[in-house]
Design a protein around this motif. Structure first.
Motif, short mmCIF file in Angstrom:
data_model
loop_
_atom_site.label_atom_id
_atom_site.label_comp_id
_atom_site.label_asym_id
_atom_site.label_seq_id
_atom_site.Cartn_x
_atom_site.Cartn_y
_atom_site.Cartn_z
N ALA A 135 0.99 -1.72 -0.08
CA ALA A 135 -0.18 -0.03 0.34
C ALA A 135 0.37 1.08 0.08
O ALA A 135 0.50 2.52 -0.51
N TRP A 136 1.83 1.19 0.38
CA TRP A 136 3.17 2.10 0.44
C TRP A 136 3.53 2.19 -0.94
O TRP A 136 4.02 4.23 -1.02
N VAL A 137 3.92 1.47 -1.26
CA VAL A 137 4.94 1.55 -2.63
C VAL A 137 4.05 2.42 -3.73
O VAL A 137 4.01 3.38 -4.24
N PHE A 138 2.25 1.55 -3.16
CA PHE A 138 1.72 2.28 -3.94
C PHE A 138 0.63 3.65 -4.39
O PHE A 138 0.37 4.23 -5.40
N TYR A 139 0.95 3.85 -2.66
CA TYR A 139 -0.30 5.29 -2.85
C TYR A 139 0.83 6.45 -1.84
O TYR A 139 0.44 7.50 -1.72
N VAL A 140 1.82 6.43 -1.66
CA VAL A 140 2.67 6.96 -1.47
C VAL A 140 4.17 6.66 -2.31
O VAL A 140 4.60 8.09 -2.75
N LYS A 141 4.69 5.72 -2.69
CA LYS A 141 5.77 5.93 -2.95
C LYS A 141 6.12 6.49 -4.54
O LYS A 141 6.14 7.16 -5.15
N LYS A 142 4.77 5.58 -5.29
CA LYS A 142 4.90 5.42 -6.74
C LYS A 142 2.81 5.55 -6.81
O LYS A 142 2.44 4.85 -7.34
N PRO A 143 2.96 6.53 -6.97
CA PRO A 143 0.97 6.74 -6.65
C PRO A 143 0.93 6.10 -8.37
O PRO A 143 -1.00 6.73 -8.63
#
Lengths: 657, 509
Positions: A550-558
């Motif tokens: 979730a972090w990658v998808f929505y913070v790191k690489k939206p």
């Protein structure tokens, strides 16, 4: 000793408050309405806590007594009465506590609503109904409470009755629940048939009698009566607790105001089905087929409904799908005979899910009634209390070790792993993979709402919006804080006695062969060790993976989610359309029924009965009279001619005879 | 405790005299006439409550019995009395009629004196039907009752009132003529047996062969099935309801339909138990068709009154189902308890349906008085303008959907419990009402009550006035009271129904 007057006060205080606020709302005003209803539910809460203390600390015996006789038909005495043991007392405390928080929260949330008094009246009425349901000592009253909470849910989903979507959703919710209730009522009829009683105690005493019987529902096939009855009862639970395929009403129920989404559609009413099956554990334990059915239905709900939460963008609906999934976890626990784990998860879930809903509501107020998470982001800065409490709720939901949700959910997964009834393997994979799914959608919600860029500043037309989100007033944030505390610690404090101890006593019955909780208990050495040990297990790492994704998808690489969505075209579409359940039901049941009704009416009533038979016979009489009338023309020569013909015919007959 | 004055005669003749007085006062003194009508019906109701308070709940015997010679040539008696089956129905009648008077207070502009008079006379005749112990007297009341109703629909009805009245009259008359033939046959048989009377109680004891019983059963069946009405002889009801004025619809639904159910319990079951046992499958099948088929038909109605009329047919299916389950339970399963439970359920359903359907027709009347349309599509968002009315309408809709804690639940619950004892599939089909009744009733509520204000006429609506509030409020209290505490009703009926079950257990062959 627990006096009946105390129990009566617990149920009647919210009822009287509801009547005062509902009927006399105009006279007592807004302040009067919330004062009287909050006082009512506060009385209930304090007394419920006291009852729990009496049962737990002072060792008072459970209460099982009638209040009055509803009716007597053929020596079957149907009563309104209370059964208050530790299972009931736990439910009472949870219900009244969450209800109290929601009452206070409502002051802030419904502040500007013209239906203020009506709303308070409904939620107090709900509290009354729910208490009647959990405190029932017989099936009839259980059904009373069951339908009464359904009624209040109907009224509250349609609270904003001018919205077409709201009045569609409430009708849908009521009818889908009625499908469940249909099964439930047949189950009750079966219980009465075999035991001649509606009273829990009497029925449970005769459970072997039911088990000894078989039924032929389809001629030639013998079914265990106990299996049939348990599955019928469970159909009721599937409706109320929104299990696949009767889950379709719960996401739509989010049309109602957020406080009731927290109270009714997360913490209490939807768990009535779980409570009911746990209450009926002496019956369910006798049928492995029924338990397997429960298990498979629950596991399917737990995993597949969680998937839907991964793609939705409406903050309330994500939480609603999460509720479906968590209800599935509870149902799985029931299926593997881990009733105490189911009730334990019910309790922790009531706290952290109510918290998440109320936090979502706080976000919605802060965003001026915007629910689309794509238009949020970065709210952490503006709404710190909401953020931190929501984070606590999220951690509990994803079962972060040490939080309340961790103990209950880990126990369910462990119990499923220990189970050996048919379907257990499937259920195990569902609940295990569900951990990843849960972690993903929960932190997707957190990240999209509270982290990242502030997307609310630009509206659809691209120009900047002036209003800035703000933290909600104290009547909203205090309930959040009050709920955050148990969400964090209640698991740690109570896991030992409630789950592995003898908390429930005789309230829950488990056959030794099914006792998965006991198998889990062997590995339990205190909450601290349990939490530490979890760090080495698969569920923990799945959870971490979910949060990280979730972090990658929505913070790191939206930009990643939309690329993946495009790559997975059909699958994404399937999820986005919620497996097409709504479309299917709309076509088959809604349109199909109307078409059938039209055919029966036009062809049956209008054409055949009225057209052919009723008016047809009138026409025949009319036609026949017309013929007769033509004979009586009034012309003498017609009559003379007729006479001559008659005479000759007669003569001919005489002569030729 | 019995009285030394003829209470049942008073209940029959007081409203009739009151009606004649109203008629005599005429249209010009209608202000007084209204009060005569109201006071008469209110006093009648007051007196009828004495039946309940003085009722001996320990016996199945007829109580408050009166007996006079009436037509000596036929040995017909003016014999009255009530037991646990008829007494609640008498009180239902006297309870509903004053409400009809109040509801019509100044909404009827055309010949109000005659309107009130018709209802008062009708009330007396309806009480007579329930109280008559002599079959000929019963028949006279039964047929006489049609006349005021015929006039009510024919004079104060809607545009297609002539079609509706003729249909209503022919349908009901067709059945009842055959009933008269059976009654005469039974009288002749009674004479042969040495009991030369028309007393219904004597008919109960009459030994009859199976073929005779079947013929008599069919004759009775036609009369009562039309009244209930059962599928497929129900099609007069939607037309009659649609055309009837509000009061007519209320009386029709609340009381006249109950005469069919009452007839089954008073005549068919005890006089022809063996024929009933032979043909019970037919009645059960038709009842279940009524519940399911009519449920679907109700779903697609455009006219509020028609929808409620169809809903009545479906709900009355529970009355016939509950009554005739008894035979299957007794003779196939030897289940005496279930048999009585089915009849209990049928009786409660009758009383409840009287309150609920009456209330629903009142609700439609309230809207019709304002908008002059019964079309569902003419409404929408009524709650915005009439919140109090909407609260009542939702309550009665929920009662119609059989929600627990309303009266609508009790009867259906008992009948479903009893039918499970007979056959799982009976319970299954009957139980579908849970879904179907909620579907058509709440969909109606959604379209009429909820939503945004649909048009200017709805926007101009005013909420209920004190008079309407009173009528709806009284019915609401009744619906809730019976739902929350039905025990008093069941207690009154128990000895009579147990006795009835005892009686039909024994074959007449």
């Amino acid at each position: 000793m627990i006096r009946q007057s105390v129990l009566l006060t617990i149920v009647l205080a919210p009822l009287i408050a509801a009547i005062l606020a509902g009927v006399f709302g105009r006279f007592i005003g807004r302040r009067g309405a919330h004062t009287v209803t909050i006082a009512g539910v506060a009385i209930s809460f304090v007394l419920s806590a006291w009852v729990l203390k009496l049962l737990l600390v002072d060792g008072a015996p459970p209460v099982n007594e009638a209040v009055y006789t509803w009716l007597v038909s053929d020596n079957i005495r149907m009563e309104v009465g209370f059964l208050v043991d530790r299972l009931t007392a736990l439910m009472m405390v949870v219900v009244t506590f969450v209800s109290l928080c929601v009452h206070v929260y409502t002051i802030g949330y419904m502040h500007d609503d013209p239906g203020y008094q009506r709303f308070f009246s409904y939620i107090s009425l709900f509290t009354f109904s729910m208490l009647m349901l959990v405190m029932a000592n017989n099936f009839m009253q259980l059904f009373f409470g069951w339908e009464a909470v359904g009624l209040v849910s109907y009224l509250l989903i349609g609270f904003w009755y001018t919205r077409p979507s709201a009045i569609f959703a409430n009708l849908k919710a009521f009818l889908v629940n009625r499908v469940g209730d249909f099964g439930f009522l047949l189950g009750i009829a079966g219980v009465v048939y075999f035991t001649g009683s509606l009273d829990y105690q009497t029925v449970f005493e005769q459970r072997e009698l039911i088990a000894a019987n078989t039924m032929q529902i389809i001629p030639g096939i013998e079914w265990q009566a106990i299996t049939v009855i348990c599955i019928l009862l469970f159909i009721g639970a599937m409706g109320k607790s929104a299990q696949v395929p009767l889950h379709v009403w719960l996401p739509d129920s989010m049309e109602g105001p957020t406080p009731i989404s927290a109270l009714i559609h997360a913490a209490t009413m939807v768990t009535a089905g779980i409570f009911m099956v746990a209450r009926m554990s002496p019956l369910f334990e006798l049928s492995e087929v029924a338990l397997s059915t429960v298990l498979v239905v629950g596991a399917t709900t737990a995993f597949f409904m969680g998937l839907l939460g991964m793609v939705n963008n409406d903050i309330k609906r994500v939480v609603a799908y999460s509720t479906l999934s968590q209800l599935g976890y509870m149902t799985v626990a029931l299926g593997v005979s881990a009733y105490s784990a189911a009730i334990f998860h019910l309790m922790t879930h009531a706290f952290f899910k109510a918290l998440l809903f109320l936090a979502a509501g706080s976000v919605i107020i802060g965003m001026h009634h915007e629910q689309d998470m794509r238009k949020m982001g970065g709210l952490k800065k503006y709404m710190p209390i909401t953020y931190w409490t929501a984070l606590i709720g999220a951690l509990a939901l994803v079962a972060f070790p040490g939080t309340s949700g961790f103990f209950s959910k880990d126990a369910i997964i462990a119990a499923t792993a220990a189970a050996s009834i048919p379907g257990a393997t499937y259920a195990y994979w569902c609940v295990l993979l569900g951990v990843f799914v849960t972690a993903f959608y929960t932190f997707r919600l957190i990240f999209m709402t509270f982290e990242g860029p502030e997307r609310f500043r630009t509206d659809a037309h691209g120009h900047h919006d002036s209003h800035t989100p703000h933290e909600s007033p104290w009547v909203v944030t205090v309930p959040l804080i009050v709920l955050a505390v148990p969400s964090l610690v209640i698991g740690w404090l109570t896991v030992q006695p409630v789950l592995f101890g003898d908390y429930f006593g005789t309230a829950i019955f488990v056959e030794a062969a099914h006792d998965t909780v006991a198998r889990v208990a062997e590995t339990f050495h205190g909450p601290g060790a349990f939490s530490l040990h979890a760090l080495l297990t698969v569920p923990f790492w799945l959870m971490v993976a979910g949060v990280a994704t979730a972090w990658v998808f929505y913070v790191k690489k939206p930009e990643l989610p939309s690329q993946i969505a495009a790559r997975l075209g059909p699958l994404y579409k399937l999820l986005e359309n919620k497996f097409y359940f709504d479309e299917l039901y709309q076509a088959v049941f809604a349109r199909g029924s109307r078409r059938l009704g039209s055919v029966l009416w036009r062809a049956g009533d209008v054409a055949l009965i009225d057209g052919a038979i009723v008016n047809g016979s009138a026409h025949v009489v009319g036609w026949f009279s017309g013929v007769l009338r033509r004979l009586q023309s009034g012309y003498l020569y017609h009559y003379a001619f007729a006479m001559i013909i008659g005479l000759s015919a007669l003569l001919a007959w005489y002569v030729l005879r | 405790m019995q009285f030394d004055w003829p209470i049942l005669s008073v209940l029959i003749w007081l409203p009739i005299v009151g009606g004649l007085v109203t008629l005599a006062l005429g249209e010009r003194r209608i202000a007084l006439g209204r009060w005569v009508a109201l006071v008469t019906t209110a006093v009648t109701f007051g007196i009828s409550t004495l039946l309940y308070t003085n009722f001996d709940m320990s016996t199945a015997q007829m109580q408050f019995v009166e007996q006079l010679r009436w037509i000596p040539a036929f040995n017909a008696l003016y014999a009255l009395g009530v037991d646990g089956i008829s007494m609640p129905l008498v009180i239902l009648t006297t309870f509903i009629t004053p409400l009809v008077v109040v509801a019509a207070w100044n909404t009827i502009q055309n010949r109000p004196a005659q309107y009130f008079a018709s209802f008062l006379i009708l009330e007396g005749l309806m009480v007579g039907v329930f109280a008559a112990l002599d079959a000929l007297l019963f028949y006279v009341f039964w047929e006489a009752m049609l006349i005021p109703m015929f006039i009510i629909i024919g004079v104060w009805g809607g545009p297609r009132r002539v079609y509706a009245t003729i249909k209503f009259f022919l349908y009901t008359f067709l059945g009842s003529v055959l009933m008269l033939v059976s009654l005469i046959y039974l009288y002749l048989q009674a004479c042969e047996a040495g009991q030369c009377t028309y007393l219904i109680a004597d008919f109960h004891r009459l030994p009859l062969g199976l073929n005779e019983q079947i013929l008599i059963f069919i004759a009775f069946f036609l009369a009562f099935a039309v009244k209930v009405p059962m599928w497929p002889v129900h099609t007069w009801l939607p037309d009659a309801h649609v055309e009837a004025p509000t009061g007519g619809s209320v009386i029709l639904a609340a009381i006249m339909l109950k005469m069919g159910g009452y007839g089954f319990l008073r005549f068919s079951l005890p006089i022809t138990p063996d024929a009933s046992a032979t043909l019970d499958w037919l009645v059960i099948a038709l009842s279940l068709i009524a519940v399911v088929y009519i449920g679907y038909v109700a779903l697609v109605q455009h006219d509020m009154k028609k929808l409620i009329a169809y809903s009545s047919v479906a709900h009355m299916g529970f009355v016939t189902l509950g009554s005739f389950l008894a035979f299957e339970l007794l003779r196939t399963h030897g289940d005496v308890r279930g048999a009585a439970m089915g009849i209990d359920g049928a009786m409660v359903q009758m009383i409840s349906h009287g309150l609920v359907s009456g209330a629903l027709f009142f609700c439609v009347g309230v809207l019709y008085d304002r908008v002059h349309s019964r079309e569902i599509s003419a409404y929408g968002g009524v709650v915005n303008k009439m919140p109090i009315f909407a609260a009542f309408a939702v309550l009665f809709a929920m009662a119609n959907s059989g929600l627990p804690a309303t009266s609508g639940f009790v009867g259906e619950f008992l009948v479903i419990l009893a039918s499970f004892r007979a056959d799982f599939w009976y319970a299954f089909l009957a139980g579908l009402t849970l879904i179907l009744s909620a579907s058509y009733t709440l969909w109606l509520v959604k379209r009429v009550i909820f939503g945004a204000v649909a048009n200017e006429q709805v926007a101009a609506l005013k909420d209920v006035n004190a008079r309407e509030f009173f009528v709806l409020g009284v019915l609401a209290v009744g619906v809730l009271l019976l739902g929350v505490w039905p025990a008093p009703l069941l207690d009154v009926m128990r000895p009579t129904i147990e006795n009835l079950v005892q009686h039909i257990t024994v074959s007449k062959l």
